[in-house]
Design a protein around this motif. Sequence first.
Motif, PDB file in Angstrom:
ATOM      1  N   LEU A 101     -63.938  -7.568  -6.774  1.00 28.53           N
ATOM      2  CA  LEU A 101     -63.343  -7.152  -5.500  1.00 28.53           C
ATOM      3  C   LEU A 101     -61.877  -7.558  -5.439  1.00 28.53           C
ATOM      4  N   ASP A 102     -61.587  -8.796  -5.844  1.00 27.54           N
ATOM      5  CA  ASP A 102     -60.195  -9.258  -5.856  1.00 27.54           C
ATOM      6  C   ASP A 102     -59.341  -8.365  -6.749  1.00 27.54           C
ATOM      7  N   MET A 103     -59.835  -8.095  -7.950  1.00 30.87           N
ATOM      8  CA  MET A 103     -59.053  -7.286  -8.894  1.00 30.87           C
ATOM      9  C   MET A 103     -58.850  -5.862  -8.373  1.00 30.87           C
ATOM     10  N   ALA A 104     -59.892  -5.280  -7.787  1.00 28.09           N
ATOM     11  CA  ALA A 104     -59.764  -3.928  -7.245  1.00 28.09           C
ATOM     12  C   ALA A 104     -58.745  -3.905  -6.105  1.00 28.09           C
ATOM     13  N   TYR A 105     -58.818  -4.892  -5.234  1.00 27.97           N
ATOM     14  CA  TYR A 105     -57.887  -4.952  -4.110  1.00 27.97           C
ATOM     15  C   TYR A 105     -56.445  -5.112  -4.608  1.00 27.97           C
ATOM     16  N   ILE A 106     -56.251  -6.045  -5.534  1.00 27.33           N
ATOM     17  CA  ILE A 106     -54.904  -6.278  -6.070  1.00 27.33           C
ATOM     18  C   ILE A 106     -54.375  -5.020  -6.751  1.00 27.33           C
ATOM     19  N   GLY A 107     -55.208  -4.385  -7.562  1.00 29.82           N
ATOM     20  CA  GLY A 107     -54.782  -3.161  -8.246  1.00 29.82           C
ATOM     21  C   GLY A 107     -54.419  -2.060  -7.275  1.00 29.82           C
ATOM     22  N   ASN A 108     -55.252  -1.866  -6.265  1.00 30.52           N
ATOM     23  CA  ASN A 108     -54.972  -0.828  -5.280  1.00 30.52           C
ATOM     24  C   ASN A 108     -53.725  -1.177  -4.469  1.00 30.52           C
ATOM     25  N   TRP A 109     -53.547  -2.450  -4.179  1.00 33.51           N
ATOM     26  CA  TRP A 109     -52.345  -2.875  -3.450  1.00 33.51           C
ATOM     27  C   TRP A 109     -51.089  -2.522  -4.256  1.00 33.51           C
ATOM     28  N   ILE A 110     -51.101  -2.835  -5.543  1.00 37.30           N
ATOM     29  CA  ILE A 110     -49.937  -2.552  -6.383  1.00 37.30           C
ATOM     30  C   ILE A 110     -49.682  -1.046  -6.464  1.00 37.30           C
ATOM     31  N   LEU A 111     -50.738  -0.268  -6.601  1.00 36.59           N
ATOM     32  CA  LEU A 111     -50.580   1.182  -6.710  1.00 36.59           C
ATOM     33  C   LEU A 111     -50.153   1.841  -5.398  1.00 36.59           C
ATOM     34  N   GLU A 141     -47.165 -14.348  -5.316  1.00 37.79           N
ATOM     35  CA  GLU A 141     -46.742 -15.121  -6.483  1.00 37.79           C
ATOM     36  C   GLU A 141     -46.409 -14.186  -7.643  1.00 37.79           C
ATOM     37  N   TYR A 142     -47.236 -13.185  -7.850  1.00 40.68           N
ATOM     38  CA  TYR A 142     -46.977 -12.191  -8.891  1.00 40.68           C
ATOM     39  C   TYR A 142     -45.669 -11.451  -8.609  1.00 40.68           C
ATOM     40  N   GLU A 143     -45.498 -10.984  -7.374  1.00 40.98           N
ATOM     41  CA  GLU A 143     -44.287 -10.254  -7.016  1.00 40.98           C
ATOM     42  C   GLU A 143     -43.038 -11.108  -7.199  1.00 40.98           C
ATOM     43  N   ASN A 144     -43.100 -12.376  -6.812  1.00 42.43           N
ATOM     44  CA  ASN A 144     -41.960 -13.271  -6.995  1.00 42.43           C
ATOM     45  C   ASN A 144     -41.625 -13.444  -8.470  1.00 42.43           C
ATOM     46  N   ASN A 145     -42.648 -13.645  -9.290  1.00 41.24           N
ATOM     47  CA  ASN A 145     -42.409 -13.808 -10.726  1.00 41.24           C
ATOM     48  C   ASN A 145     -41.785 -12.556 -11.327  1.00 41.24           C
ATOM     49  N   VAL A 146     -42.313 -11.397 -10.972  1.00 40.92           N
ATOM     50  CA  VAL A 146     -41.765 -10.142 -11.494  1.00 40.92           C
ATOM     51  C   VAL A 146     -40.327  -9.967 -11.012  1.00 40.92           C
ATOM     52  N   PHE A 147     -40.086 -10.230  -9.730  1.00 42.49           N
ATOM     53  CA  PHE A 147     -38.736 -10.103  -9.183  1.00 42.49           C
ATOM     54  C   PHE A 147     -37.751 -10.958  -9.969  1.00 42.49           C
ATOM     55  N   PHE A 148     -38.074 -12.240 -10.143  1.00 42.81           N
ATOM     56  CA  PHE A 148     -37.141 -13.139 -10.825  1.00 42.81           C
ATOM     57  C   PHE A 148     -36.996 -12.788 -12.302  1.00 42.81           C
ATOM     58  N   ASP A 149     -38.054 -12.341 -12.954  1.00 39.35           N
ATOM     59  CA  ASP A 149     -37.955 -11.927 -14.357  1.00 39.35           C
ATOM     60  C   ASP A 149     -37.033 -10.721 -14.505  1.00 39.35           C
ATOM     61  N   ILE A 150     -37.204  -9.731 -13.641  1.00 35.77           N
ATOM     62  CA  ILE A 150     -36.360  -8.533 -13.706  1.00 35.77           C
ATOM     63  C   ILE A 150     -34.915  -8.880 -13.370  1.00 35.77           C
ATOM     64  N   LEU A 151     -34.719  -9.674 -12.329  1.00 33.56           N
ATOM     65  CA  LEU A 151     -33.365 -10.068 -11.951  1.00 33.56           C
ATOM     66  C   LEU A 151     -32.689 -10.838 -13.075  1.00 33.56           C
ATOM     67  N   ALA A 152     -33.408 -11.777 -13.687  1.00 33.33           N
ATOM     68  CA  ALA A 152     -32.828 -12.559 -14.780  1.00 33.33           C
ATOM     69  C   ALA A 152     -32.406 -11.658 -15.934  1.00 33.33           C
ATOM     70  N   GLU A 153     -33.269 -10.717 -16.298  1.00 38.39           N
ATOM     71  CA  GLU A 153     -32.903  -9.823 -17.403  1.00 38.39           C
ATOM     72  C   GLU A 153     -31.739  -8.912 -17.021  1.00 38.39           C
ATOM     73  N   ASP A 154     -31.759  -8.368 -15.801  1.00 38.38           N
ATOM     74  CA  ASP A 154     -30.649  -7.506 -15.374  1.00 38.38           C
ATOM     75  C   ASP A 154     -29.326  -8.255 -15.388  1.00 38.38           C
ATOM     76  N   LEU A 155     -29.322  -9.497 -14.884  1.00 36.19           N
ATOM     77  CA  LEU A 155     -28.090 -10.281 -14.877  1.00 36.19           C
ATOM     78  C   LEU A 155     -27.650 -10.648 -16.295  1.00 36.19           C
ATOM     79  N   ALA A 156     -28.598 -10.980 -17.150  1.00 38.37           N
ATOM     80  CA  ALA A 156     -28.256 -11.311 -18.538  1.00 38.37           C
ATOM     81  C   ALA A 156     -27.653 -10.103 -19.243  1.00 38.37           C
ATOM     82  N   ARG A 157     -28.241  -8.942 -19.043  1.00 38.46           N
ATOM     83  CA  ARG A 157     -27.696  -7.718 -19.666  1.00 38.46           C
ATOM     84  C   ARG A 157     -26.313  -7.393 -19.096  1.00 38.46           C
ATOM     85  N   ARG A 158     -26.161  -7.580 -17.796  1.00 33.51           N
ATOM     86  CA  ARG A 158     -24.847  -7.366 -17.178  1.00 33.51           C
ATOM     87  C   ARG A 158     -23.814  -8.283 -17.810  1.00 33.51           C
TER      88      ARG A 158
END
Length: 138
Positions: free
Chosen positions: A14-24, A80-97
């Motif tokens: 149930l948790d996984m289905a909810y999380i997956g549907n939330w993301i989608l 927590e997942y969204e925060n981790n993804v946000f910071f990972d993407i931001l870090a890579e974008d800034l590093a590439r910049r």
Amino acid sequence: MQLELSKKEFRRLLDMAYIGNWILNSTRGEDRFRDYDQVESLLFEKARQEGMEILAETYQGETVPSRAFVEGGIHEAIMEYENNVFFDILAEDLARRDMNDAPIDESNYAELNQRIEAYITEFEENGTDNILVDTDTL
């Protein structure tokens, strides 16, 4: 199809289905993937039938996750997942910049990773507190 799960395993499903549907679907507005909503509804209806009534409720004729389920901590995991993804993407974008958006290959891959790690360390220590935008140029 038949699937045999313990109540604990079903609860995790149930948790996984909810999380997956939330993301989608959480950002799609009216353009939702309805087939995922239907699968989620089937699972939560099964929860109701299996004595887990507290996890499901009816809304506009459909079985949906209950308020108790939604407020029971699942969104902390999503955040927590969204925060981790946000910071990972931001870090890579800034590093590439910082590297002038140069194509990455084996000659500069280590440098990119070092820059990403430096940003990740900064974000772990200070969040976004030290990010500044030059508003004089806006």
